[in-house]
Design an enzyme around this catalytic site. Structure first.
Site, PDB file in Angstrom:
ATOM      1  N   PRO A  98      63.383  -6.307  25.065  1.00 22.39           N
ATOM      2  CA  PRO A  98      63.389  -7.685  25.083  1.00 22.39           C
ATOM      3  C   PRO A  98      64.737  -8.410  25.175  1.00 22.39           C
ATOM      4  O   PRO A  98      64.726  -9.148  26.174  1.00 22.39           O
ATOM      5  CB  PRO A  98      63.049  -8.110  23.805  1.00 22.39           C
ATOM      6  CG  PRO A  98      62.019  -6.843  23.417  1.00 22.39           C
ATOM      7  CD  PRO A  98      62.693  -5.600  23.942  1.00 22.39           C
ATOM      8  N   GLY A 132      59.893 -14.053  22.656  1.00 19.35           N
ATOM      9  CA  GLY A 132      60.250 -12.767  23.180  1.00 19.35           C
ATOM     10  C   GLY A 132      61.407 -12.528  23.459  1.00 19.35           C
ATOM     11  O   GLY A 132      62.506 -12.257  22.745  1.00 19.35           O
ATOM     12  N   CYS A 133      61.878 -12.411  24.839  1.00 21.41           N
ATOM     13  CA  CYS A 133      63.042 -12.005  25.238  1.00 21.41           C
ATOM     14  C   CYS A 133      63.921 -13.014  25.332  1.00 21.41           C
ATOM     15  O   CYS A 133      65.395 -12.959  25.370  1.00 21.41           O
ATOM     16  CB  CYS A 133      62.725 -11.707  26.899  1.00 21.41           C
ATOM     17  SG  CYS A 133      61.623 -10.100  26.818  1.00 21.41           S
ATOM     18  N   VAL A 134      63.638 -14.519  25.257  1.00 21.06           N
ATOM     19  CA  VAL A 134      64.506 -15.169  24.840  1.00 21.06           C
ATOM     20  C   VAL A 134      65.232 -15.314  23.745  1.00 21.06           C
ATOM     21  O   VAL A 134      66.367 -15.180  23.398  1.00 21.06           O
ATOM     22  CB  VAL A 134      63.986 -16.774  25.103  1.00 21.06           C
ATOM     23  CG1 VAL A 134      64.969 -18.021  24.830  1.00 21.06           C
ATOM     24  CG2 VAL A 134      63.527 -17.020  26.562  1.00 21.06           C
ATOM     25  N   THR A 166      67.529 -12.256  23.135  1.00 16.92           N
ATOM     26  CA  THR A 166      68.634 -12.409  23.952  1.00 16.92           C
ATOM     27  C   THR A 166      69.684 -13.368  23.001  1.00 16.92           C
ATOM     28  O   THR A 166      70.937 -13.200  23.172  1.00 16.92           O
ATOM     29  CB  THR A 166      68.509 -13.034  25.269  1.00 16.92           C
ATOM     30  OG1 THR A 166      67.536 -12.045  25.832  1.00 16.92           O
ATOM     31  CG2 THR A 166      69.903 -13.248  25.917  1.00 16.92           C
TER      32      THR A 166
END
Length: 207
Positions: A120, A149-151, A154
């Site tokens: 992710p 998720g990935c936001v 990060t």
């Protein structure tokens, strides 16, 4: 916020980081899988892509570093570990699969960086932190999919690596409004500044 939530957060989780002096822009996982209605990962976030492209164009005008991420796996998915075991539709991201392609209008230019990842966070197992440090960037403006998720992953790693995370409020999206809003609220409370796109545009115009 409900009165109960407000009493739990106000005065505790209401700090602001502000814009940095040398930002980079990242576009997280804007790939066809989220825009193709025949794909299991379709998220109905076409308007988010439109907003992110506008921010990307403003970042180009400002001359800042622009980074794109995608997800790319070996055909066996051996490099996907528990993530691909947990989320079977990630098989759409085997390298070369059409669902991993850039949507129309988002194609990176030659002087823009593409980072392929397997998990992710755009920081995990990649050169992102080293690149930002070497380029003198102190902050990262985040657009992308999905918010929960990935936001979010990060964003947390961005904070943990010592960069200022700026989440573009109208340029991140999710397949459902509830996790989208909950994660924006939580990132603003604990890790990042969640900033309206129009304010980011004004900031970029000053650079």
């Amino acid at each position: 916020m409900t009165d109960e939530v407000e009493s739990d957060y106000v005065g505790i989780f209401d700090g602001d980081l502000g814009f940095g002096k040398k930002p980079a822009l990242i576009l997280i996982d804007f790939v066809e899988a989220y825009f193709d209605k025949d794909c299991a990962l379709y998220a109905g976030v076409e308007h988010i892509l439109t907003n992110a492209i506008a921010l990307r164009d403003a970042a180009r005008d400002a001359g800042i570093l622009i980074i794109y991420t995608n997800v790319a796996y070996a055909p066996s998915l051996i490099d996907g570990g528990r993530f691909t075991q947990k989320v079977a539709p990630l098989a759409n991201f085997v390298a070369g699969h059409p669902m991993g392609a850039w949507p129309e209008g988002l194609e990176p230019e030659e002087n823009e960086l593409v980072i392929s990842k397997q998990y992710p966070s755009a920081f995990f197992g990649t050169s992102l932190a080293s690149t930002l440090t070497a380029n003198g960037n102190d902050s990262l403006i985040m657009t992308g999919l999905t918010t929960s998720g990935c936001v979010r992953a990060t964003c947390v790693d961005c904070c943990s690596h010592g960069f200022i995370p700026i989440v573009a409020e109208q340029s991140v999206g999710d397949r459902h409004e509830d996790p989208h809003r909950a994660n924006l609220f939580d990132m603003q409370a604990k890790y990042a500044d969640v900033v309206p796109d129009k304010d980011i545009m004004k900031y970029l115009a000053t650079l």
